[in-house]
Design a protein around this motif. Structure first.
Motif, mmCIF file in Angstrom:
data_model
loop_
_atom_site.group_PDB
_atom_site.id
_atom_site.type_symbol
_atom_site.label_atom_id
_atom_site.label_comp_id
_atom_site.label_asym_id
_atom_site.label_seq_id
_atom_site.Cartn_x
_atom_site.Cartn_y
_atom_site.Cartn_z
ATOM 1 N N TYR A 293 -3.755 71.242 -4.457
ATOM 2 C CA TYR A 293 -4.588 71.896 -5.463
ATOM 3 C C TYR A 293 -4.961 73.275 -4.935
ATOM 4 N N SER A 294 -5.554 74.086 -5.804
ATOM 5 C CA SER A 294 -5.992 75.413 -5.381
ATOM 6 C C SER A 294 -7.242 75.819 -6.149
ATOM 7 N N CYS A 300 -4.221 77.708 -12.314
ATOM 8 C CA CYS A 300 -2.934 77.629 -11.624
ATOM 9 C C CYS A 300 -2.304 76.268 -11.940
ATOM 10 N N THR A 301 -1.133 76.007 -11.413
ATOM 11 C CA THR A 301 -0.457 74.734 -11.689
ATOM 12 C C THR A 301 -0.209 73.921 -10.418
ATOM 13 N N VAL A 302 -0.932 74.248 -9.352
ATOM 14 C CA VAL A 302 -0.696 73.577 -8.075
ATOM 15 C C VAL A 302 -0.983 72.085 -8.165
ATOM 16 N N CYS A 303 -1.986 71.685 -8.956
ATOM 17 C CA CYS A 303 -2.396 70.279 -9.003
ATOM 18 C C CYS A 303 -1.780 69.512 -10.170
ATOM 19 N N LYS A 304 -0.738 70.025 -10.766
ATOM 20 C CA LYS A 304 -0.195 69.357 -11.955
ATOM 21 C C LYS A 304 0.445 68.011 -11.604
ATOM 22 N N GLY A 305 0.386 67.098 -12.560
ATOM 23 C CA GLY A 305 1.016 65.796 -12.417
ATOM 24 C C GLY A 305 1.610 65.373 -13.742
ATOM 25 N N LYS A 306 2.596 64.498 -13.691
ATOM 26 C CA LYS A 306 3.265 64.006 -14.898
ATOM 27 C C LYS A 306 2.650 62.674 -15.312
ATOM 28 N N VAL A 307 2.153 62.616 -16.524
ATOM 29 C CA VAL A 307 1.568 61.379 -17.046
ATOM 30 C C VAL A 307 2.689 60.520 -17.629
ATOM 31 N N VAL A 308 2.948 59.379 -16.996
ATOM 32 C CA VAL A 308 4.050 58.517 -17.430
ATOM 33 C C VAL A 308 3.571 57.380 -18.325
#
Length: 347
Positions: A293-294, A300-308
């Motif tokens: 994260y940042s 920003c997009t540092v902490c992005k995750g894919k919701v499955v």
């Protein structure tokens, strides 16, 4: 990722220091005035990541400088001020942030107003130096709020800039604890920056459309300045603001309750309890999941995750980065709506 060596630690005020990093010889760190550098520390076995705005300006300062103000209870800010010393090596992420000056967007630009209070001066100081050196045809007005000149970060350096660029730079100081007479200095005003005083500063500006504004400071400052600017006809594209924290509306949390979320990172799945009010990122970090994260403000997009699976709600940011896919969420401002939320994070 870079590893940078600390070459100087400058005491700016009683509770603020500037870390000066050596620019690497081979793999140079490139950045723009107004951006931030994300520092990584391991304290008591836990990894902490914090973004700090550059106070240096590219092409103006030889070192890479970030300025840090002590926060009561702040784990990282206190560690930096009390423990970091010359010679230390610190891991950092590449520079990020869009709080930058883009002259090509405004070909008719003549004047730039910079509004800051407290540590909000840091990116504004970087932008000011950049513009003074590289855009001598532009006029600058810096509106700077503090308790007193002793607590004003970069006070002497700002005075030096004003003396060196008297035709280009004008500075208005607002001090809540004024020790000298306002009659001795008409640009030194008692009290906080507020809408009426902002309008007083603006009243001589006759070319509203050729002016842009940069705001960095507490939420109250941003709201009052934006309201005042709107009242005199300034449009939203002319106003830029830097957000250090998310402003959340309590009503947005209606329907959200404590849920369990599965986070998969490096082929390891951890089930974490996300207490109502905490983001998925906060819950993951509390569970010792070493998520990246940042900014923690959705910029920003540092902490992005894919919701499955499951449903997730975004709370806080006014707008999201354009490069997010439909199934990608920023975990710093994401909250589970259902019990079956599963998230995959790419390291």
């Amino acid at each position: 990722m870079y590893t940078l060596k600390v070459v100087d630690v400058r005491q700016e005020t009683e509770d603020t220091v500037t870390l000066c990093f050596k620019q690497p010889l081979l793999r140079k760190v490139t950045y723009k005035a107004g951006q931030y550098l994300t520092l990584i520390f391991r304290i008591n076995g836990r990894r902490y990541i914090r973004p700090y705005s550059f106070s240096s300006a590219p092409g103006v300062d030889s070192s890479l400088d970030v300025t840090v103000k002590r926060v009561i209870g702040g784990i990282v800010s206190n560690h930096i001020i009390d423990e970091v010393k010359i010679g230390d090596s610190i891991e950092v992420l590449p520079p990020m942030g869009d709080f930058i000056f883009e002259p090509t967007l405004y070909p008719e630009l003549k004047h730039i107003y910079l509004w800051g209070a407290g540590s909000g001066i840091t990116p504004l100081f970087s932008i000011t130096k950049h513009i003074l050196v590289n855009h001598p045809h532009l006029s600058l007005t810096l509106v700077y709020g503090n308790r007193s000149h002793e607590s004003a970060i970069f006070h002497n350096k700002i005075l030096e800039l004003e003396q060196n660029y008297p035709q280009q730079l004008k500075i208005w100081h607002f001090h809540t604890k004024l020790k000298v007479s306002e009659n001795d200095n008409p640009y030194l005003i008692q009290g906080r920056i507020n809408p009426s005083k902002v309008l007083a500063v603006m009243e001589d500006e006759n070319h509203i459309q050729s002016v842009v504004h940069y705001i960095c400071g507490p939420a109250g400052l941003k709201e009052s300045v934006k309201e005042a600017l709107s009242n005199i006809g300034t449009t939203a594209p002319q106003i830029f603001s830097e957000d250090f924290e998310l402003v959340k509306n309590p009503k947005d949390f209606e329907g959200i309750k404590t849920q369990h979320v599965e986070i998969s990172l490096n082929q390891v799945t951890t089930k974490v309890e996300v207490i109502k009010g905490k983001s998925i990122l906060e819950a993951g970090l509390d569970a010792s999941v070493e998520l990246n994260y940042s900014c923690q403000t959705g910029n920003c997009t540092v902490c992005k995750g894919k919701v499955v699976s499951g449903e997730v709600k975004t709370i806080g940011p006014e707008k999201l980065p354009e490069d997010l896919a439909l199934d990608e969420y920023l975990l710093c401002c994401s909250y589970p709506l259902t019990e079956n939320v599963k998230i995959e994070v790419t390291p």
